[in-house]
Every structure is written in C-alpha cells, then in structure tokens.
Design a protein around this motif. Structure first.
Motif, mmCIF file in Angstrom:
data_model
loop_
_atom_site.group_PDB
_atom_site.id
_atom_site.type_symbol
_atom_site.label_atom_id
_atom_site.label_comp_id
_atom_site.label_asym_id
_atom_site.label_seq_id
_atom_site.Cartn_x
_atom_site.Cartn_y
_atom_site.Cartn_z
ATOM 1 N N GLY A 13 0.859 -1.189 0.000
ATOM 2 C CA GLY A 13 0.000 0.000 0.000
ATOM 3 C C GLY A 13 0.890 1.231 0.000
ATOM 4 N N ALA A 14 0.349 2.332 0.501
ATOM 5 C CA ALA A 14 1.067 3.606 0.481
ATOM 6 C C ALA A 14 2.410 3.519 1.218
ATOM 7 N N ALA A 15 2.376 3.021 2.451
ATOM 8 C CA ALA A 15 3.602 2.997 3.267
ATOM 9 C C ALA A 15 4.603 1.983 2.720
ATOM 10 N N GLY A 16 4.109 0.798 2.334
ATOM 11 C CA GLY A 16 5.009 -0.246 1.843
ATOM 12 C C GLY A 16 5.723 0.178 0.565
ATOM 13 N N ILE A 33 5.787 -7.606 -1.152
ATOM 14 C CA ILE A 33 4.721 -8.572 -1.460
ATOM 15 C C ILE A 33 3.370 -8.130 -0.908
ATOM 16 N N ASP A 34 2.316 -8.573 -1.581
ATOM 17 C CA ASP A 34 0.952 -8.258 -1.142
ATOM 18 C C ASP A 34 0.078 -9.475 -1.428
ATOM 19 N N HIS A 35 -0.877 -9.729 -0.556
ATOM 20 C CA HIS A 35 -1.722 -10.914 -0.770
ATOM 21 C C HIS A 35 -2.792 -10.688 -1.832
ATOM 22 N N MET A 36 -3.044 -9.432 -2.170
ATOM 23 C CA MET A 36 -4.074 -9.135 -3.170
ATOM 24 C C MET A 36 -3.476 -9.144 -4.583
ATOM 25 N N SER A 46 -9.214 6.570 -2.784
ATOM 26 C CA SER A 46 -9.127 7.686 -1.824
ATOM 27 C C SER A 46 -9.558 9.013 -2.431
ATOM 28 N N GLY A 47 -9.984 9.887 -1.542
ATOM 29 C CA GLY A 47 -10.328 11.251 -1.946
ATOM 30 C C GLY A 47 -11.333 11.278 -3.089
ATOM 31 N N GLY A 48 -12.299 10.353 -3.063
ATOM 32 C CA GLY A 48 -13.317 10.304 -4.113
ATOM 33 C C GLY A 48 -12.692 10.056 -5.483
ATOM 34 N N CYS A 51 -7.483 11.215 -4.736
ATOM 35 C CA CYS A 51 -6.425 11.051 -3.733
ATOM 36 C C CYS A 51 -6.015 12.373 -3.067
ATOM 37 N N ASN A 52 -6.501 12.540 -1.864
ATOM 38 C CA ASN A 52 -6.062 13.685 -1.042
ATOM 39 C C ASN A 52 -4.724 13.243 -0.442
ATOM 40 N N PHE A 53 -3.636 13.465 -1.241
ATOM 41 C CA PHE A 53 -2.364 12.781 -0.956
ATOM 42 C C PHE A 53 -1.553 13.369 0.185
ATOM 43 N N ALA A 170 -7.935 -5.534 3.540
ATOM 44 C CA ALA A 170 -7.507 -5.303 4.932
ATOM 45 C C ALA A 170 -7.547 -6.603 5.744
ATOM 46 N N THR A 171 -6.506 -6.821 6.539
ATOM 47 C CA THR A 171 -6.465 -7.987 7.429
ATOM 48 C C THR A 171 -5.854 -7.565 8.765
ATOM 49 N N ASN A 172 -5.931 -8.473 9.731
ATOM 50 C CA ASN A 172 -5.317 -8.170 11.038
ATOM 51 C C ASN A 172 -3.891 -8.722 11.123
ATOM 52 N N ALA A 336 -15.357 2.550 7.415
ATOM 53 C CA ALA A 336 -14.378 3.419 8.087
ATOM 54 C C ALA A 336 -13.210 3.732 7.154
ATOM 55 N N GLU A 337 -12.707 4.971 7.234
ATOM 56 C CA GLU A 337 -11.533 5.307 6.414
ATOM 57 C C GLU A 337 -10.245 4.845 7.077
ATOM 58 N N VAL A 338 -10.252 4.732 8.384
ATOM 59 C CA VAL A 338 -9.019 4.348 9.079
ATOM 60 C C VAL A 338 -9.314 3.480 10.296
ATOM 61 N N GLY A 365 3.144 2.874 8.643
ATOM 62 C CA GLY A 365 1.817 3.192 8.115
ATOM 63 C C GLY A 365 0.720 3.021 9.147
ATOM 64 N N GLU A 366 -0.443 2.663 8.658
ATOM 65 C CA GLU A 366 -1.645 2.658 9.492
ATOM 66 C C GLU A 366 -1.657 1.557 10.545
ATOM 67 N N VAL A 367 -0.854 0.527 10.370
ATOM 68 C CA VAL A 367 -0.817 -0.565 11.358
ATOM 69 C C VAL A 367 -0.294 -0.060 12.716
ATOM 70 N N ASN A 378 -3.475 11.031 6.804
ATOM 71 C CA ASN A 378 -3.133 9.606 6.908
ATOM 72 C C ASN A 378 -2.139 9.184 5.828
ATOM 73 N N PHE A 379 -2.322 9.696 4.621
ATOM 74 C CA PHE A 379 -1.311 9.372 3.611
ATOM 75 C C PHE A 379 0.040 9.983 3.999
ATOM 76 N N GLN A 380 0.021 11.202 4.539
ATOM 77 C CA GLN A 380 1.310 11.792 4.917
ATOM 78 C C GLN A 380 2.013 10.921 5.949
HETATM 79 P P1 FAD Z 1 -2.874 0.268 3.064
HETATM 80 O O1 FAD Z 1 -2.806 1.386 2.112
HETATM 81 O O2 FAD Z 1 -4.125 -0.174 3.622
HETATM 82 O O3 FAD Z 1 -2.001 -0.916 2.508
HETATM 83 C C1 FAD Z 1 -1.898 -2.149 3.151
HETATM 84 C C2 FAD Z 1 -1.584 -3.209 2.129
HETATM 85 O O4 FAD Z 1 -1.305 -4.422 2.823
HETATM 86 C C3 FAD Z 1 -2.752 -3.500 1.196
HETATM 87 O O5 FAD Z 1 -2.299 -3.489 -0.143
HETATM 88 C C4 FAD Z 1 -3.215 -4.901 1.607
HETATM 89 O O6 FAD Z 1 -3.701 -5.675 0.526
HETATM 90 C C5 FAD Z 1 -1.938 -5.489 2.174
HETATM 91 N N1 FAD Z 1 -2.171 -6.560 3.130
HETATM 92 C C6 FAD Z 1 -3.049 -6.593 4.149
HETATM 93 N N2 FAD Z 1 -2.958 -7.771 4.792
HETATM 94 C C7 FAD Z 1 -2.011 -8.496 4.168
HETATM 95 C C8 FAD Z 1 -1.482 -9.798 4.362
HETATM 96 N N3 FAD Z 1 -1.939 -10.594 5.338
HETATM 97 N N4 FAD Z 1 -0.495 -10.235 3.535
HETATM 98 C C9 FAD Z 1 -0.032 -9.457 2.532
HETATM 99 N N5 FAD Z 1 -0.511 -8.214 2.291
HETATM 100 C C10 FAD Z 1 -1.483 -7.724 3.112
HETATM 101 N N6 FAD Z 1 -6.094 9.028 3.614
HETATM 102 C C11 FAD Z 1 -5.674 10.243 3.193
HETATM 103 O O7 FAD Z 1 -4.685 10.758 3.702
HETATM 104 N N7 FAD Z 1 -6.337 10.895 2.169
HETATM 105 C C12 FAD Z 1 -7.443 10.373 1.557
HETATM 106 O O8 FAD Z 1 -7.963 10.941 0.607
HETATM 107 C C13 FAD Z 1 -7.931 9.124 2.043
HETATM 108 N N8 FAD Z 1 -9.070 8.589 1.530
HETATM 109 C C14 FAD Z 1 -9.481 7.368 1.961
HETATM 110 C C15 FAD Z 1 -10.650 6.830 1.442
HETATM 111 C C16 FAD Z 1 -11.090 5.582 1.840
HETATM 112 C C17 FAD Z 1 -12.372 5.029 1.292
HETATM 113 C C18 FAD Z 1 -10.319 4.836 2.778
HETATM 114 C C19 FAD Z 1 -10.745 3.460 3.218
HETATM 115 C C20 FAD Z 1 -9.165 5.381 3.325
HETATM 116 C C21 FAD Z 1 -8.743 6.647 2.936
HETATM 117 N N9 FAD Z 1 -7.594 7.228 3.489
HETATM 118 C C22 FAD Z 1 -7.191 8.461 3.063
HETATM 119 C C23 FAD Z 1 -6.757 6.500 4.464
HETATM 120 C C24 FAD Z 1 -5.535 5.910 3.739
HETATM 121 O O9 FAD Z 1 -5.982 5.216 2.600
HETATM 122 C C25 FAD Z 1 -4.771 4.960 4.654
HETATM 123 O O10 FAD Z 1 -4.478 5.578 5.882
HETATM 124 C C26 FAD Z 1 -3.462 4.521 3.987
HETATM 125 O O11 FAD Z 1 -3.753 3.851 2.787
HETATM 126 C C27 FAD Z 1 -2.641 3.629 4.901
HETATM 127 O O12 FAD Z 1 -1.521 3.178 4.199
HETATM 128 P P2 FAD Z 1 -0.852 1.786 4.571
HETATM 129 O O13 FAD Z 1 0.174 1.558 3.517
HETATM 130 O O14 FAD Z 1 -0.458 1.770 5.969
HETATM 131 O O15 FAD Z 1 -2.012 0.716 4.412
#
Ligand code: FAD
Length: 393
Positions: A13-16, A33-36, A46-48, A51-53, A170-172, A336-338, A365-367, A378-380
């Motif tokens: 995702g964004a952080a990875g 790697i990603d499971h999806m 995001s951001g409709g 992307c509100n980046f 999303a997973t735990n 939920a967005e987060v 990231g969000e974890v 959140n993206f920042q």
């Molecule tokens: P994610 O982006 O969630 O990436 C996690 C990745 O891990 C995913 O690709 C997932 O498939 C993978 N993964 C999960 N479990 C496993 C597993 N078991 N094995 C392998 N891979 C796995 N934030 C903003 O700042 N601006 C916005 O405009 C905004 N809009 C949003 C709109 C929506 C509808 C949602 C739901 C969220 C929005 N957010 C927004 C929040 C933002 O998307 C997240 O905070 C951000 O994506 C978190 O980044 P991350 O890389 O930590 O996690």
C-alpha cells in the motif's frame, strides 16, 4: 549468514511502496509482497478517486496516538513539501481543495503510477497474490514462508495497514505479527466513520437522509466545524467522521446546527418585532426547511412566535445550538476510512520505526498506533513512516 533479500516488505500500500522505493534507491535488494492481486487499492479509491495525498498542515496535533509525540520525528524527516516535490517532479497537477488538503486534478491512479514507476526504477521486486504462511526469526534476520516460496531477509517491514474496508484487502496480519513478536497492540477501532443511532432519532435521520448542513460537533475538548450529513443509518459528513475517531461508546456529542447564530436571542428579538411570524418560517431562514420542520415537530413547537413562551423558545434553541445526541455505534470497518489504535508506539523507535526489542523488524503506516485527521494526514503518515524506515533497513 547471507539472506536472499536485504529487505522483505509485507503490504504494497502507500507505506510499503514508499519504504520499498527508498530502500531500493539505497541499493537494498527489496521484495515487496501483497496478498491481493490488485495493490494500492486504498490509494485508488481515496479522496473520491482524486487522492487527497497530503495536507499542507500535517503537524503532530492532527494525529491521534497514545503517544502524541511519536509521529514528530518521521513527519519532520519527510514532510508534505517533500511529497509535493515528488508529485511535481512527475508532472502531476494538483490543487488545494480546502484547509490545506491537496488533491490530484486528474485521478488517484497518477499517484499509484508514480509510486510503481519509482519502485521499478529502484529495482524493487514486487509480487502480488502472495500469501504469508509463517514468519520466523533466524540468525541475523527473518525467514518468510509464502505460497510463492520461502525467502530470508535482514530487515522485515510490516506495512499491512489497518482493518478498514476488508473487501479490498484489509487484514489483522500486522497486529497478529506484532503480538507474535511480543509487541503490545492498542485495541483497534474504526475511525473516520459514520455514526449510527437508534429509536426516534434514527427515524428522524432517515427522514432527513441526504440533507447536509454546516455544523459544529463537539465531544469533550474536541470540536470540528465542517459539514454534517443525515443518512439512513444516522449521521455522517466531515465533522462527524472527524469526531468519530475520538468518540467512545456511551459518550454524547453536542452539535450546533447553526454555528455563529444565537437562536434563542434571534427568536426572542423576532418575537418582539414580528410576533405574528410563524416559528417554522423563522427557522427556515436559519436552517434548511426539512430540518427546521423536523426540529419544530420534535420540540412540539408550533404557531406564531408571539404565542410561544420564552421557555419554549429556549428549548427550541437548545435543540439547534446544543443538540445532544448519543450514538449507538459506528458503521464499523465496512465504511471506516481508518483504524484508530494499532502497534503500540512505545515498542518502536520514532526515528526509524524499528521494534526496539526485535532488531530488523519494522512497522509502518496505518498498522501503527498513529491516526490522522481527515484531509490527507493519513497518507502523509504513510509516506513519512515508510520513508524513515526505508532509510534504516
Ligand atoms: P494500506 O494502504 O491499507 O495498505 C496495506 C496493504 O497491505 C494493502 O495493499 C493490503 O492488501 C496489504 N495486506 C493486508 N494484509 C495483508 C497480508 N496478510 N499479507 C499481505 N498483504 C497484506 N487518507 C488520506 O490521507 N487521504 C485520503 O484521501 C484518504 N481517503 C481514503 C478513502 C477511503 C475510502 C479509505 C478506506 C481510506 C482513505 N484514506 C485516506 C486512508 C488511507 O488510505 C490509509 O491511511 C493509507 O492507505 C494507509 O496506508 P498503509 O500503507 O499503511 O495501508
């Protein structure tokens, strides 16, 4: 012992992606790697779709965490201006919508393409549809068993995000991995999420569904003045999403549906100057008609202003300026967005995101128990935490 990769990052995702790019640029052999099958889906939606980046004002006070100081270092090491420079470098046009929120003029796909291009240029090996079966600590690193085979690394980065929107991946996994390695996890809960109601209030929300007003929503010391939307399940809109991250079960919200207008003084003055005016008509000058009628009905307030006692007008005004509501819950991770909560920051280095007790294990990231307000925060956090880990792996 030599490992097959320098760095394995779980979650593209964004952080990875950010972490992978930075580590790759430093010459590290990176397996992302990603499971999806489809990655970066949250960026896409995001951001409709725009992307509100980031947010120009991404400062620690706009983040929730058990340790509000934790996010300072990463946000300082990689700022919104740094990400903006990247976006500009790729020729992506953007604009500020409001309150420092930056959106693509085009589509969020441009941000995904930018990250994938940079990852490719940095030599990152990206593999999708890859499921992790087991992680084991080994001498000098970690072993990761997946459906694509078994690999080892010196640094393992967990970037699997929070629990929101399970249908896009999303997973735990991140929380379970943290626990497996002895790290504490702050109880996760849905944030930036619509609130639900029951009883007669739900019926009123349903009847007003689709209607939005500018409102000031208060919970304890937190106040958000933004749009409020009535829905079939309760209340939503930016002000409600923002307060939802702070709201605790059983707590009441105080909502001002006419911020800046003292409705009691206003009605009292009109009662004196225009006593024949019907209270409904008076309120429709302050509020949308459907809402004004619903409040008058709820307060059993009817008739010309002159016929209403000051006490009646005071009650009516309170239902507008200090509307007290008790949510029954939230719409949960489905919308939920987060996720608020996550890996306890006390277990991590704020400089690098490395687990203090487990050398070579990083959470980004969000974890992590760092959750931003609505509006690009959140993206920042994903960019900043991913960037600092990418410099350290
Ligand atoms: P994610 O982006 O969630 O990436 C996690 C990745 O891990 C995913 O690709 C997932 O498939 C993978 N993964 C999960 N479990 C496993 C597993 N078991 N094995 C392998 N891979 C796995 N934030 C903003 O700042 N601006 C916005 O405009 C905004 N809009 C949003 C709109 C929506 C509808 C949602 C739901 C969220 C929005 N957010 C927004 C929040 C933002 O998307 C997240 O905070 C951000 O994506 C978190 O980044 P991350 O890389 O930590 O996690």
């Amino acid at each position: 012992m030599s490992q097959t990769y320098d760095v394995i990052i779980i979650g593209a995702g964004a952080a990875g992606l950010m972490c992978a790019i930075e580590a790759g640029k430093r010459g590290r052999r990176v397996w992302l790697i990603d499971h999806m099958a489809k990655i970066a889906e949250k960026i896409r939606i995001s951001g409709g779709g725009r992307c509100n980046f980031t947010n120009l004002h991404a400062q620690p006070q706009y983040y929730l965490s058990q340790n509000p100081h934790f996010c300072k270092s990463a946000l300082k090491q990689y700022t919104p201006q740094d990400f903006i420079a990247r976006v500009r470098h790729h020729g992506i046009a953007f604009h500020e919508k409001k309150l420092g929120q930056l959106f693509c003029d085009g589509s969020s796909k441009q941000i995904i393409d930018m990250l994938l291009t940079e990852a490719r240029e940095a030599g990152v090996k990206l593999e999708t549809a890859t499921r992790v079966h087991e992680i084991t600590a080994i001498a000098g690193g970690y072993q990761v068993k997946t459906n694509q085979g078994e690999q080892t690394c010196r640094s393992l980065v967990i970037a699997t995000g929070g629990l929101s929107i399970p249908k896009i991946g999303a997973t735990n996994f991140g929380y379970e991995t943290a626990k497996k390695f002895g790290l504490n996890v702050i109880r996760p809960r849905a944030g930036l999420v619509p609130l639900t109601f029951g009883g007669t209030l739900l019926e009123r929300c349903k009847a007003l569904s689709g209607l939005s007003v500018e409102a000031e929503v208060r919970y304890g010391k937190q106040v958000f003045a933004e749009g409020l939307l009535f829905t079939h399940r309760g209340l939503s809109g930016p002000s409600i999403l923002q307060i939802s991250s702070y709201w605790q079960e059983g707590g009441a919200l105080i909502i001002d549906l006419a911020p800046g207008i003292d409705v009691f003084m206003h009605c009292k003055e009109k009662k004196r100057s225009q006593p024949k005016q019907h209270v409904n008509n008076r309120l429709t000058e302050i509020l949308p008609k459907r809402l004004a009628l619903s409040i008058c009905d709820d307060q059993a307030c009817d008739g010309p202003l002159g016929s209403l006692s000051d006490q009646k007008l005071a009650n009516l005004a309170r239902a507008i300026n200090e509307w007290q509501v008790w949510p029954t819950g939230t719409e949960g991770y489905r919308t939920a967005e987060v996720t608020v909560g996550g890996v306890d920051t006390r277990a991590l280095s704020s400089q690098t995101m490395e687990a203090k007790q487990c050398p070579g294990l990083f959470f980004i990231g969000e974890v992590v128990d760092v959750t931003g307000h609505l509006g690009g925060f959140n993206f920042q956090w994903a960019w900043s935490s991913g960037h600092v880990a990418g410099q350290a792996v």
